[in-house]
Write a protein that holds these residues in place. Sequence first.
Motif, PDB file in Angstrom:
ATOM      1  N   GLU A 123       0.727  -1.318   0.049  1.00  0.00           N
ATOM      2  CA  GLU A 123      -0.092  -0.030  -0.005  1.00  0.00           C
ATOM      3  C   GLU A 123       0.855   1.338  -0.007  1.00  0.00           C
ATOM      4  OE1 GLU A 123      -3.986  -0.477   2.339  1.00  0.00           O
ATOM      5  OE2 GLU A 123      -2.435  -2.072   3.590  1.00  0.00           O
ATOM      6  N   ALA A 124       1.884   1.373  -1.075  1.00  0.00           N
ATOM      7  CA  ALA A 124       2.782   2.480  -1.016  1.00  0.00           C
ATOM      8  C   ALA A 124       2.217   3.280  -2.100  1.00  0.00           C
ATOM      9  CB  ALA A 124       4.262   1.933  -1.353  1.00  0.00           C
ATOM     10  N   ALA A 125       1.882   4.415  -2.102  1.00  0.00           N
ATOM     11  CA  ALA A 125       1.118   5.154  -3.054  1.00  0.00           C
ATOM     12  C   ALA A 125       2.116   5.951  -3.898  1.00  0.00           C
ATOM     13  CB  ALA A 125      -0.050   6.206  -2.156  1.00  0.00           C
ATOM     14  N   ASN A 126       1.729   6.163  -4.809  1.00  0.00           N
ATOM     15  CA  ASN A 126       2.628   7.056  -5.873  1.00  0.00           C
ATOM     16  C   ASN A 126       4.124   6.770  -5.950  1.00  0.00           C
ATOM     17  OD1 ASN A 126       0.462   8.657  -6.409  1.00  0.00           O
ATOM     18  ND2 ASN A 126       0.791   9.645  -4.534  1.00  0.00           N
ATOM     19  N   VAL A 127       4.486   5.366  -5.943  1.00  0.00           N
ATOM     20  CA  VAL A 127       5.885   5.054  -6.112  1.00  0.00           C
ATOM     21  C   VAL A 127       6.397   5.580  -7.238  1.00  0.00           C
ATOM     22  CG1 VAL A 127       7.319   2.996  -6.435  1.00  0.00           C
ATOM     23  CG2 VAL A 127       5.342   2.823  -5.079  1.00  0.00           C
ATOM     24  N   THR A 128       7.481   6.130  -7.327  1.00  0.00           N
ATOM     25  CA  THR A 128       8.119   6.802  -8.512  1.00  0.00           C
ATOM     26  C   THR A 128       9.585   6.564  -8.507  1.00  0.00           C
ATOM     27  OG1 THR A 128       6.673   8.729  -8.445  1.00  0.00           O
ATOM     28  CG2 THR A 128       8.667   8.968  -9.424  1.00  0.00           C
ATOM     29  N   PRO A 129      10.200   5.960  -9.781  1.00  0.00           N
ATOM     30  CA  PRO A 129      11.624   5.721  -9.828  1.00  0.00           C
ATOM     31  C   PRO A 129      12.282   7.169 -10.498  1.00  0.00           C
ATOM     32  CG  PRO A 129      10.292   4.435 -11.613  1.00  0.00           C
ATOM     33  CD  PRO A 129       9.110   5.130 -10.802  1.00  0.00           C
ATOM     34  N   CYS A 130      13.389   7.327  -9.812  1.00  0.00           N
ATOM     35  CA  CYS A 130      13.996   8.657  -9.884  1.00  0.00           C
ATOM     36  C   CYS A 130      15.466   8.510 -10.228  1.00  0.00           C
ATOM     37  CB  CYS A 130      13.859   9.530  -8.813  1.00  0.00           C
ATOM     38  SG  CYS A 130      12.125   9.882  -8.222  1.00  0.00           S
ATOM     39  N   ASP A 131      15.870   9.400 -11.376  1.00  0.00           N
ATOM     40  CA  ASP A 131      17.424   9.625 -11.434  1.00  0.00           C
ATOM     41  C   ASP A 131      17.955   8.297 -11.876  1.00  0.00           C
ATOM     42  OD1 ASP A 131      17.062  12.202 -10.746  1.00  0.00           O
ATOM     43  OD2 ASP A 131      18.415  12.287  -9.051  1.00  0.00           O
ATOM     44  N   PHE A 132      17.271   7.417 -12.387  1.00  0.00           N
ATOM     45  CA  PHE A 132      17.922   6.051 -12.969  1.00  0.00           C
ATOM     46  C   PHE A 132      18.823   6.296 -14.302  1.00  0.00           C
ATOM     47  CE2 PHE A 132      13.423   6.333 -14.259  1.00  0.00           C
ATOM     48  CZ  PHE A 132      13.565   6.050 -15.660  1.00  0.00           C
ATOM     49  N   GLU A 133      18.628   7.158 -14.853  1.00  0.00           N
ATOM     50  CA  GLU A 133      19.310   7.330 -16.387  1.00  0.00           C
ATOM     51  C   GLU A 133      20.658   8.005 -16.132  1.00  0.00           C
ATOM     52  OE1 GLU A 133      16.767   7.231 -20.187  1.00  0.00           O
ATOM     53  OE2 GLU A 133      15.893   9.005 -18.701  1.00  0.00           O
ATOM     54  N   GLY A 134      20.884   8.778 -15.205  1.00  0.00           N
ATOM     55  CA  GLY A 134      22.126   9.520 -14.971  1.00  0.00           C
ATOM     56  C   GLY A 134      23.141   8.722 -14.093  1.00  0.00           C
ATOM     57  N   HIS A 135      24.241   9.429 -14.010  1.00  0.00           N
ATOM     58  CA  HIS A 135      25.558   8.772 -13.076  1.00  0.00           C
ATOM     59  C   HIS A 135      25.415   8.417 -11.574  1.00  0.00           C
ATOM     60  CE1 HIS A 135      27.711   8.612 -17.033  1.00  0.00           C
ATOM     61  NE2 HIS A 135      27.475   9.855 -17.289  1.00  0.00           N
ATOM     62  N   ALA A 136      24.513   9.466 -11.235  1.00  0.00           N
ATOM     63  CA  ALA A 136      24.386   9.676  -9.650  1.00  0.00           C
ATOM     64  C   ALA A 136      23.333   8.290  -9.375  1.00  0.00           C
ATOM     65  CB  ALA A 136      23.604  10.813  -9.442  1.00  0.00           C
ATOM     66  N   PRO A 137      23.470   7.786  -8.055  1.00  0.00           N
ATOM     67  CA  PRO A 137      22.663   6.557  -7.708  1.00  0.00           C
ATOM     68  C   PRO A 137      21.275   7.262  -7.752  1.00  0.00           C
ATOM     69  CG  PRO A 137      24.591   6.973  -6.008  1.00  0.00           C
ATOM     70  CD  PRO A 137      24.361   8.179  -7.127  1.00  0.00           C
ATOM     71  N   PRO A 138      20.346   6.168  -8.270  1.00  0.00           N
ATOM     72  CA  PRO A 138      18.890   6.394  -8.254  1.00  0.00           C
ATOM     73  C   PRO A 138      18.212   6.461  -6.972  1.00  0.00           C
ATOM     74  CG  PRO A 138      19.352   3.916  -8.963  1.00  0.00           C
ATOM     75  CD  PRO A 138      20.637   4.861  -8.651  1.00  0.00           C
ATOM     76  N   TYR A 139      17.069   6.621  -7.099  1.00  0.00           N
ATOM     77  CA  TYR A 139      16.216   6.670  -5.756  1.00  0.00           C
ATOM     78  C   TYR A 139      14.751   6.431  -6.063  1.00  0.00           C
ATOM     79  CZ  TYR A 139      15.220  11.567  -6.378  1.00  0.00           C
ATOM     80  OH  TYR A 139      15.026  12.889  -6.774  1.00  0.00           O
ATOM     81  N   VAL A 140      13.889   5.797  -5.080  1.00  0.00           N
ATOM     82  CA  VAL A 140      12.554   5.494  -5.435  1.00  0.00           C
ATOM     83  C   VAL A 140      11.779   6.557  -4.131  1.00  0.00           C
ATOM     84  CG1 VAL A 140      10.685   3.976  -5.207  1.00  0.00           C
ATOM     85  CG2 VAL A 140      12.861   3.352  -6.464  1.00  0.00           C
ATOM     86  N   THR A 141      10.761   7.014  -4.400  1.00  0.00           N
ATOM     87  CA  THR A 141       9.948   7.798  -3.364  1.00  0.00           C
ATOM     88  C   THR A 141       8.667   7.223  -3.689  1.00  0.00           C
ATOM     89  OG1 THR A 141       9.230   9.464  -5.343  1.00  0.00           O
ATOM     90  CG2 THR A 141      11.118  10.068  -4.022  1.00  0.00           C
TER      91      THR A 141
END
Length: 391
Positions: A123-141
């Motif tokens: 029941e995690a709402a608005n899951v969003t993968p972020c910054d996965f295309e760049g060189h910095a580590p990605p994150y998920v909100t």
Amino acid sequence: MRTRVAVIGSGPSGLLVGQLLTRAGIDNVVLDRASKDYILGRVRAGVLEEGTVRLMDEAKSGARMHAEGLPHDGFSLAFDGRDHRIDLFGLTGGKRVTIYGQTELTHDLMDQREKAGALSIYEAANVTPCDFEGHAPPYVTYEKDGVTHRIDCDFIAGCDGFHGVSRKSIPEKAIRTFEKIYPFGWLGILADVPPVSHELVYANHPRGFALCSMRSMSRSRYYIQCSLDEQIDEWTDQRFWDELRRRLPAHHAERMVTGPSFEKSIAPLRSFVAEPMRFNRLFLVGDAAHIVPPTGAKGLNLAASDVHYLFEALLEYYQDRSNAGLDSYSAKALARVWKAVRFSWWMTTMMHRFPDTSDFDQKIQEAELDYLTHSRAAATALAENYVGLPF
């Protein structure tokens, strides 16, 4: 929160990759927008290839599958009022499939994840993968109980299905999709009645396709081809049983046990592939990247082979600091995906009656079925694809 791999989606592919990673000592978090009860209430396929069974064993989640699953050494193609058995075991040198419901497989993986103490967030709402295309580590909100949370990670596994956020988060120009929509659907029911046969029966009939399957020796799963315009509430149980009988050889129709259904639905059929399946640190897995019509029993099994390739790649990265497996993930997965897409398309076109079928098309279909059931070479090709190509 910090983890190595953020897994979006807690269906079989997400749970399987999570369990394999956990057993290898690679920490991960699984997120899903749905509740645990909702996930376990979904009715899905139940024909497992040997590769899928092997992965469940590798994840130490296969004990109940082996105890309760039904090994099948063959299945029947029914046409012209007769059964024509395809000897999977004999034609493939001893390979078979296992009948075991996807819901049960999901339950087993959930139980093992909980025993291992690995984190799943439902029941995690608005899951969003972020910054996965760049060189910095990605994150998920994601949002939970009105609070926004962030999970930093090394990689994101998008296992959240065709309608999930993972593929939708990829820039449109970076992805190419291929799709075929079939002009009919499958009306399916589940009923607590013994199956009409101890093996699956795929029926080609002038009134349309039918499939007799099962979840156990006391629970049956039946399907009939139907128009996409059909309304589920117009199909009483009695109407379904009557129509199914019409499409089966007489000996099956006569001994069929009927009863009240406890699940009934109409599913459209499509073939869909998204390329590539890797976007730097985001990897698409299973239905997030591809959909096949259920005729060839490939959907869940393709997701399992994706999991195999991704897990091996991540293991190589963390153990050997090598990117080779990650770099080849998409190409390896897609090579097997397209073979399964071809097989599922072929099975669908061979077994169904299409609205625009000409007399010529019908004769070709009949010739195909006749050749398939009288040629060992043709039957072997069918059997090899049905039990699953190697991965």
